[in-house]
Design a protein around this motif. Structure first.
Motif, PDB file in Angstrom:
ATOM      1  N   THR A  50       0.854  -1.186   0.000  1.00  0.00           N
ATOM      2  CA  THR A  50       0.000   0.000   0.000  1.00  0.00           C
ATOM      3  C   THR A  50       0.889   1.234   0.000  1.00  0.00           C
ATOM      4  N   ARG A  51       1.634   1.417   1.094  1.00  0.00           N
ATOM      5  CA  ARG A  51       2.446   2.621   1.272  1.00  0.00           C
ATOM      6  C   ARG A  51       3.543   2.776   0.223  1.00  0.00           C
ATOM      7  N   THR A  52       4.288   1.707  -0.014  1.00  0.00           N
ATOM      8  CA  THR A  52       5.476   1.879  -0.856  1.00  0.00           C
ATOM      9  C   THR A  52       5.056   2.243  -2.284  1.00  0.00           C
ATOM     10  N   ARG A  53       4.109   1.488  -2.848  1.00  0.00           N
ATOM     11  CA  ARG A  53       3.729   1.782  -4.239  1.00  0.00           C
ATOM     12  C   ARG A  53       3.044   3.144  -4.344  1.00  0.00           C
ATOM     13  N   MET A 100      10.832  -1.427  -8.310  1.00  0.00           N
ATOM     14  CA  MET A 100      10.391  -2.830  -8.376  1.00  0.00           C
ATOM     15  C   MET A 100      10.345  -3.482  -6.999  1.00  0.00           C
ATOM     16  N   ARG A 101       9.235  -4.139  -6.705  1.00  0.00           N
ATOM     17  CA  ARG A 101       9.134  -5.014  -5.519  1.00  0.00           C
ATOM     18  C   ARG A 101       8.939  -6.437  -6.001  1.00  0.00           C
ATOM     19  N   HIS A 102       9.654  -7.370  -5.361  1.00  0.00           N
ATOM     20  CA  HIS A 102       9.600  -8.756  -5.851  1.00  0.00           C
ATOM     21  C   HIS A 102       9.795  -9.721  -4.683  1.00  0.00           C
ATOM     22  N   ASN A 128      16.217  -6.752   1.447  1.00  0.00           N
ATOM     23  CA  ASN A 128      16.448  -5.311   1.635  1.00  0.00           C
ATOM     24  C   ASN A 128      15.239  -4.460   1.250  1.00  0.00           C
ATOM     25  N   HIS A 129      15.222  -3.256   1.794  1.00  0.00           N
ATOM     26  CA  HIS A 129      14.142  -2.314   1.460  1.00  0.00           C
ATOM     27  C   HIS A 129      14.691  -0.898   1.647  1.00  0.00           C
ATOM     28  N   PRO A 130      15.594  -0.483   0.721  1.00  0.00           N
ATOM     29  CA  PRO A 130      16.327   0.766   0.959  1.00  0.00           C
ATOM     30  C   PRO A 130      15.466   2.019   1.030  1.00  0.00           C
ATOM     31  N   THR A 131      14.355   2.084   0.303  1.00  0.00           N
ATOM     32  CA  THR A 131      13.590   3.344   0.365  1.00  0.00           C
ATOM     33  C   THR A 131      12.774   3.449   1.646  1.00  0.00           C
ATOM     34  N   GLN A 132      12.439   2.295   2.273  1.00  0.00           N
ATOM     35  CA  GLN A 132      11.845   2.386   3.607  1.00  0.00           C
ATOM     36  C   GLN A 132      12.885   2.969   4.565  1.00  0.00           C
ATOM     37  N   THR A 133      14.132   2.566   4.365  1.00  0.00           N
ATOM     38  CA  THR A 133      15.195   3.081   5.238  1.00  0.00           C
ATOM     39  C   THR A 133      15.416   4.572   5.024  1.00  0.00           C
ATOM     40  N   GLY A 161      12.514  -9.656   8.400  1.00  0.00           N
ATOM     41  CA  GLY A 161      12.149  -8.244   8.176  1.00  0.00           C
ATOM     42  C   GLY A 161      13.195  -7.498   7.355  1.00  0.00           C
ATOM     43  N   ARG A 162      12.876  -7.277   6.087  1.00  0.00           N
ATOM     44  CA  ARG A 162      13.849  -6.612   5.202  1.00  0.00           C
ATOM     45  C   ARG A 162      14.084  -5.162   5.597  1.00  0.00           C
ATOM     46  N   THR A 163      13.048  -4.514   6.193  1.00  0.00           N
ATOM     47  CA  THR A 163      13.247  -3.120   6.609  1.00  0.00           C
ATOM     48  C   THR A 163      14.303  -3.054   7.708  1.00  0.00           C
ATOM     49  N   VAL A 164      14.343  -4.085   8.549  1.00  0.00           N
ATOM     50  CA  VAL A 164      15.323  -4.143   9.642  1.00  0.00           C
ATOM     51  C   VAL A 164      16.727  -4.276   9.064  1.00  0.00           C
ATOM     52  N   THR A 224       8.341  -4.114  14.431  1.00  0.00           N
ATOM     53  CA  THR A 224       8.045  -4.725  13.127  1.00  0.00           C
ATOM     54  C   THR A 224       7.019  -5.846  13.280  1.00  0.00           C
ATOM     55  N   ARG A 225       6.363  -6.123  12.179  1.00  0.00           N
ATOM     56  CA  ARG A 225       5.365  -7.186  12.076  1.00  0.00           C
ATOM     57  C   ARG A 225       6.069  -8.522  11.858  1.00  0.00           C
ATOM     58  N   VAL A 226       5.490  -9.596  12.400  1.00  0.00           N
ATOM     59  CA  VAL A 226       5.997 -10.933  12.073  1.00  0.00           C
ATOM     60  C   VAL A 226       5.565 -11.233  10.624  1.00  0.00           C
ATOM     61  N   GLN A 227       6.553 -11.582   9.773  1.00  0.00           N
ATOM     62  CA  GLN A 227       6.343 -11.639   8.318  1.00  0.00           C
ATOM     63  C   GLN A 227       5.721 -12.972   7.900  1.00  0.00           C
ATOM     64  N   ARG A 228       4.423 -13.039   8.074  1.00  0.00           N
ATOM     65  CA  ARG A 228       3.669 -14.276   7.818  1.00  0.00           C
ATOM     66  C   ARG A 228       4.015 -14.938   6.478  1.00  0.00           C
ATOM     67  N   HIS A 262       7.664   2.347  13.048  1.00  0.00           N
ATOM     68  CA  HIS A 262       7.169   1.068  12.505  1.00  0.00           C
ATOM     69  C   HIS A 262       7.002   1.287  11.005  1.00  0.00           C
ATOM     70  N   PRO A 263       7.525   0.383  10.167  1.00  0.00           N
ATOM     71  CA  PRO A 263       7.386   0.610   8.724  1.00  0.00           C
ATOM     72  C   PRO A 263       5.936   0.461   8.260  1.00  0.00           C
ATOM     73  N   LEU A 264       5.118  -0.203   9.059  1.00  0.00           N
ATOM     74  CA  LEU A 264       3.733  -0.551   8.737  1.00  0.00           C
ATOM     75  C   LEU A 264       3.715  -1.512   7.537  1.00  0.00           C
ATOM     76  N   PRO A 265       2.742  -2.347   7.338  1.00  0.00           N
ATOM     77  CA  PRO A 265       1.504  -2.424   8.097  1.00  0.00           C
ATOM     78  C   PRO A 265       1.681  -3.004   9.505  1.00  0.00           C
ATOM     79  N   ARG A 266       0.861  -2.466  10.420  1.00  0.00           N
ATOM     80  CA  ARG A 266       0.825  -3.017  11.772  1.00  0.00           C
ATOM     81  C   ARG A 266      -0.217  -4.122  11.780  1.00  0.00           C
TER      82      ARG A 266
HETATM   83  C1  NCD Z   1       7.359  -3.292   4.906  1.00  0.00           C
HETATM   84  C2  NCD Z   1       7.786  -4.260   3.815  1.00  0.00           C
HETATM   85  O1  NCD Z   1       7.115  -4.347   2.766  1.00  0.00           O
HETATM   86  O2  NCD Z   1       8.823  -4.868   4.003  1.00  0.00           O
HETATM   87  N1  NCD Z   1       6.280  -2.490   4.522  1.00  0.00           N
HETATM   88  C3  NCD Z   1       6.552  -1.313   3.908  1.00  0.00           C
HETATM   89  O3  NCD Z   1       7.057  -1.274   2.804  1.00  0.00           O
HETATM   90  N2  NCD Z   1       6.300  -0.180   4.577  1.00  0.00           N
HETATM   91  C4  NCD Z   1       7.164  -3.961   6.220  1.00  0.00           C
HETATM   92  C5  NCD Z   1       6.206  -5.116   6.294  1.00  0.00           C
HETATM   93  O4  NCD Z   1       5.581  -5.508   5.310  1.00  0.00           O
HETATM   94  O5  NCD Z   1       6.076  -5.634   7.399  1.00  0.00           O
END
Ligand code: NCD
Length: 307
Positions: A50-53, A100-102, A128-133, A161-164, A224-228, A262-266
C-alpha cells in the motif's frame, strides 16, 4: 546506470543530501511541482503493497511526472513466464525510472543490470528495502535532529524483516550507534547480517528477548510485524505472531524523548492506544515516505541525465 538496490549504494553524504532535499520539498513543495514534467516512473510490484507503491506514485505525480503501474504480478507477462531481465529491458523502453518489488531476493538487482534506466529496489523478499530506510532516516533526522550517537531498539521479526536489515546497514555507518536487537529466539537476526554488517563495522549490539527491560535505554524503538508470508508453516507463525505487543502500560519505562517507529503495516504489535502518545511517529513516517522518494527520484534522474 546508477540504481539503488541496497542502502549502501548511497553514501552517508548522499543520504544527508537526500534528507536536505526532502526537507526542502516539505517546506517548498511548489518549487518541485513541475521538475519531472513529461518523465515517467514505472512501478512494478509483484508483492502486496500500500504505502510503498502509492508513495512512489504520489512522489512522481507531485514532481509533475507520470506513472505506469503493474500492481499485481498476475496481470503482467511475468505470469506467462517472462524473466525479470526481459521485463526490465521492456519497461526501459517506456519509462525513465523503475521501482520494483519482488518476492525473490535479488530480483531488483537482476532488473538493474538489464535495464537501461535506473532501478530502485522497493523490497526484495526477506532481503532489503532501501527506500523504507530513507524514510526511516528522514524521520529520525527530523524528530531527533541527528543520526549519530543513537541507541536503537529493533523489535519483532529480525529474521525475515527486510526493513530491519536495511536500517541496520544504514545506521551502522553513523558514529556512536548502538543496537538492542529484541526478538524471539526463532526470529533472531540472520548471522549474515550480524557478520557482514554489525561485526564488520564494529557496531555494539546486544540480543535479547526482553522488550520492556530494554526500553529505558532507547532513543528510538523500531517495531516490526511478524512476516507471515515468509514462514514455511502457519503453526510457527501463529505461535510467534503476538510475541510483542507495545501498550501504553509497557511504555511507562521508556524515555519521554524516545521515538516509536514502525514501517507498517501493523498487525497487532502496537496497540491502537499507543497512537495518541506523542512519541508515536509511524504515521509521520508514512508522510515522510513520499518526500524521501521524491528526493531519490530527482537524484537518480539527474544522474542519469534525464533531467
Ligand atoms: C514493509 C515491507 O514491505 O517490508 N512495509 C513497507 O514497505 N512499509 C514492512 C512489512 O511488510 O512488514
Amino acid at each position: 546506470m546508477r540504481s539503488v538496490i541496497r542502502i549502501a549504494d548511497l553514501s552517508v553524504e548522499e543520504i544527508a543530501g537526500l534528507n536536505a532535499t526532502a526537507s526542502d520539498i516539505i517546506a517548498h513543495p511548489k518549487n518541485y511541482a513541475e521538475v519531472c514534467h513529461g518523465k515517467k516512473l514505472a512501478t512494478l510490484f509483484f508483492e502486496p503493497s500500500t504505502r510503498t507503491r502509492l508513495s512512489f506514485e504520489a512522489a512522481m505525480y507531485d514532481l509533475g511526472g507520470h506513472v505506469l503501474s503493474v500492481s499485481d504480478g498476475n496481470s503482467s507477462s511475468a505470469a506467462k513466464g517472462e524473466s525479470v531481465a526481459d521485463t526490465a529491458k521492456t519497461v526501459s523502453c517506456y519509462a525513465d525510472i523503475i521501482a520494483m518489488r519482488h518476492p525473490k531476493e535479488g530480483a531488483p538487482y537482476v532488473a538493474s543490470v538489464n535495464a537501461s534506466v535506473p532501478v530502485i529496489n522497493a523490497g526484495d523478499g526477506g532481503h532489503n528495502h532501501p527506500t523504507q530506510t530513507l524514510t526511516d532516516l528522514l524521520t529520525i533526522q527530523r524528530e531527533k535532529g541527528h543520526l549519530d550517537g543513537l541507541t536503537i531498539g529493533v523489535c519483532g521479526d529480525l529474521k525475515f524483516g527486510r526493513t530491519v536489515h536495511s536500517l541496520l546497514e544504514a545506521m551502522s555507518r553513523y558514529p556512536g550507534t548502538r543496537f538492542v536487537l529484541i526478538s524471539p529466539e526463532e526470529l533472531k537476526l540472520p548471522s549474515y547480517v550480524k557478520k557482514d554488517i554489525l561485526e564488520a563495522q564494529g557496531v555494539p549490539y546486544i540480543q535479547t528477548t526482553d522488550l520492556e527491560g530494554s526500553l529505558p535505554e532507547l532513543d528510538a524503538l523500531y517495531m516490526t510485524r511478524v512476516q507471515r508470508e515468509r514462514f514455511f508453516n502457519e503453526e510457527d507463525y501463529l505461535r510467534l505472531k503476538d510475541s510483542y505487543i507495545l501498550t501504553p502500560e509497557r511504555l511507562r519505562s521508556a524515555r519521554q524523548d524516545m521515538i516509536i517507529l514502525h514501517p507498517l503495516p501493523r498487525v497487532n504489535e502496537i496497540s491502537l492506544a499507543v497512537d495518541a502518545d506523542p512519541r508515536a511517529c509511524y504515521f509521520k513516517q508514512v508522510a515522510n515516505g513520499k518526500f524521501a522518494r521524491m528526493a531519490l527520484i530527482l537524484m537518480l534522474l539527474k544522474e542519469a541525465g534525464t533531467l
